[in-house]
Write a protein that holds these residues in place. Structure first.
Motif, short mmCIF file in Angstrom:
data_model
loop_
_atom_site.label_atom_id
_atom_site.label_comp_id
_atom_site.label_asym_id
_atom_site.label_seq_id
_atom_site.Cartn_x
_atom_site.Cartn_y
_atom_site.Cartn_z
N LYS A 74 0.84 -1.20 0.00
CA LYS A 74 0.00 0.00 0.00
C LYS A 74 0.87 1.25 0.00
O LYS A 74 1.92 1.27 0.64
CB LYS A 74 -0.91 0.00 1.22
N VAL A 75 0.41 2.24 -0.69
CA VAL A 75 1.21 3.43 -0.95
C VAL A 75 0.39 4.68 -0.61
O VAL A 75 -0.79 4.73 -0.92
CB VAL A 75 1.61 3.47 -2.44
N PRO A 76 1.02 5.67 0.01
CA PRO A 76 0.33 6.94 0.22
C PRO A 76 0.16 7.67 -1.11
O PRO A 76 1.10 7.71 -1.91
CB PRO A 76 1.27 7.73 1.14
N LEU A 77 -1.01 8.21 -1.28
CA LEU A 77 -1.35 8.87 -2.54
C LEU A 77 -1.72 10.31 -2.29
O LEU A 77 -2.42 10.61 -1.34
CB LEU A 77 -2.59 8.22 -3.14
N THR A 78 -1.30 11.17 -3.21
CA THR A 78 -1.75 12.56 -3.14
C THR A 78 -2.29 12.99 -4.50
O THR A 78 -2.08 12.30 -5.50
CB THR A 78 -0.60 13.52 -2.75
N MET B 171 -3.36 14.79 0.48
CA MET B 171 -3.51 13.34 0.41
C MET B 171 -4.87 13.00 -0.17
O MET B 171 -5.80 13.80 -0.15
CB MET B 171 -3.42 12.76 1.82
N VAL B 172 -4.97 11.81 -0.69
CA VAL B 172 -6.26 11.30 -1.15
C VAL B 172 -6.89 10.54 0.01
O VAL B 172 -6.27 9.65 0.58
CB VAL B 172 -6.06 10.35 -2.35
N LYS B 173 -8.07 10.92 0.40
CA LYS B 173 -8.74 10.27 1.54
C LYS B 173 -9.16 8.86 1.15
O LYS B 173 -9.29 8.52 -0.02
CB LYS B 173 -9.93 11.10 1.98
N LEU C 74 -9.86 10.05 -7.18
CA LEU C 74 -8.88 11.11 -7.44
C LEU C 74 -9.55 12.40 -7.91
O LEU C 74 -9.16 13.49 -7.50
CB LEU C 74 -7.86 10.63 -8.47
N ARG D 144 7.97 7.13 0.21
CA ARG D 144 7.34 6.98 -1.08
C ARG D 144 5.94 7.58 -1.11
O ARG D 144 5.08 7.22 -0.30
CB ARG D 144 7.23 5.51 -1.43
N VAL D 145 5.71 8.48 -2.03
CA VAL D 145 4.38 9.05 -2.25
C VAL D 145 4.17 9.15 -3.75
O VAL D 145 5.02 9.64 -4.47
CB VAL D 145 4.26 10.47 -1.65
N ILE D 146 3.04 8.66 -4.18
CA ILE D 146 2.69 8.79 -5.59
C ILE D 146 1.66 9.89 -5.73
O ILE D 146 0.74 9.99 -4.92
CB ILE D 146 2.15 7.44 -6.11
N THR E 173 -1.02 12.05 -8.31
CA THR E 173 -1.72 12.23 -9.57
C THR E 173 -1.98 13.72 -9.75
O THR E 173 -2.50 14.36 -8.84
CB THR E 173 -3.03 11.44 -9.59
#
Lengths: 246, 246
Positions: free
Chosen positions: B28-32, B67-69, B74, B109-111, B113
DNA sequence: GCAAAAGTGTTGTCCTTACACCCATGC
DNA sequence: GCATGGGTGTAAGGACAACACTTTTGC
């Protein structure tokens, strides 16, 4: 020349502490990549698909995808999927879109970044036949697992637009090809008939085709000349487009 | 008409069990999301930026992101960022690309979009001035936090291409605008001079401008006519482009 | 010799480009 | 009345679209 991994130095990690705390506060999401792999044969645009692993989507078609590993960026993950499934490396691969509807996967939230790839059908033999990996004619695919049918449609539109402004189509053909084959690719992708003389004139005038001085063989009609695509010349002559065309 | 949340039914969850086990096995990866918000004023293309929160990037400029909740797709996250920062809703917003280099964020690591948005500078007042939220002329931005400078360049190129095939530029202008303003937008985005007469002819011939019968006021020269963009007509007349233009 | 596709040019139309003068307003 | 940008037309060149006949091969 020496380089450190800066993240290991004491100074750097104290500076990074607040950044790490911040990132740790973010929700984490499972990520996948899916590859829409286009091919061309029998004058049809095809896509490489497998049967879904999941019980819920039993017998339904699915794109080639995999989770993104924790030390891997998306481009690498997509290249890995392609390599694992087709044995091919260094093929045309481009990120198209990231799909994120919260209910798109029955196993919970999964976000997927989709890549499109174009490759020459004949150059390769699909050694791995797991999950009934096969080429499917694009216009004959009905139902698919997950939101993959929607993704496929997005990628088809992407491809239609992309081949008109970038010479992708050559990736679908063998190194040497006839103008007829090239035109067939365009017609299959665009779903439109093109005028043969105008098509040939257009490509002749672009100066991006190298005459190999070879001809088609064993065809039941007058053989056509074979050409190669001049990648070097293309890089030199890329247009700098300024115009308005809605 | 009743609908269930199918994920709560017993039958469905037994079918989903393997899917859930699979998804749980993924890293699992943190997403913003990050938003590149373009605006136009003083005849300059501008971008809405803040100063970075992070010590490491102190005083450096940063895109608007969050961050994406966990229950949010997205598009929603990007719309939320825009709403929280500008108070505006229903503005033009489009996904551009997902950036995933493993070391792009110092906190791990943060991905991210990235979305691009275009909005009318004057319509809105940036009530929230946290982190020195301000418009910056695109061509005067030097250093930025993270990989945001690179992202900005990708989005600028995206915009240059996009306004030539889609009437985005109108989103940067007030509802009523003069042809000169429209041309200024194109010139600022493309970084090129355009011929005034040809530009006007082009737009006149497209039939997408509605003459409001109003004129500019308080200008120190002959006032120009004000137009509105005819969105309805545009939807009807979208071109179905078949051509080859590398 | 027949079927099948390769190869080739011209013409009209439309779009794009380049270019210069008069007009309406604020000061 | 002058400075500033608004508004307009035309001619030349280039790109695109439509269209038909001859050539080469396999069978």
């Amino acid at each position: 020349m020496f380089e450190y991994d800066k993240s290991l130095t004491g100074i750097q990690s104290s500076v990074n502490k607040d950044a790490m705390i911040l990132v740790n506060s973010y929700p984490k999401v499972p990520l996948t990549v899916d590859c829409v792999i286009f091919g061309f044969t029998d004058n049809l645009l095809k896509v490489l698909l497998i049967k879904s692993d999941l019980e819920q989507y039993k017998d339904q078609l699915s794109l080639l995808g995999d989770m993104v590993k924790s030390n891997e960026d998306l481009d690498s993950a997509a290249n890995r999927v392609l390599l694992e499934r087709t044995g091919m490396q260094n093929v045309y691969l481009e990120q198209v879109h990231t799909f994120s509807k919260v209910d798109r996967h029955p196993g919970g939230r999964v976000i997927t970044t989709v890549y499109a790839s174009l490759l020459d059908f004949k150059n390769q033999e699909l050694k791995i036949h797991e999950n009934e990996l096969k080429w499917h004619a694009l216009n004959q695919i009905s139902e698919m697992a997950f939101d993959h049918k929607h993704i496929l449609e997005v990628c088809h539109k992407w491809l239609q637009k992309r081949i008109q402004e970038h010479p992708l189509a050559f990736s679908l053909l063998p190194e040497k090809f006839s103008l007829r084959q090239l035109q067939n690719v365009y017609e299959a992708i665009l779903g439109a008939q093109l005028d043969r003389r105008n098509f040939r004139k257009k490509f002749a005038s672009m100066g991006l085709l190298i005459d190999t001085n070879e001809m088609e063989v064993h065809v039941t009609h007058r053989p056509g000349k074979l050409y190669k695509f001049d990648y070097a010349q293309y890089e030199l002559s890329k247009r700098n487009w300024v115009g308005i065309d809605f």
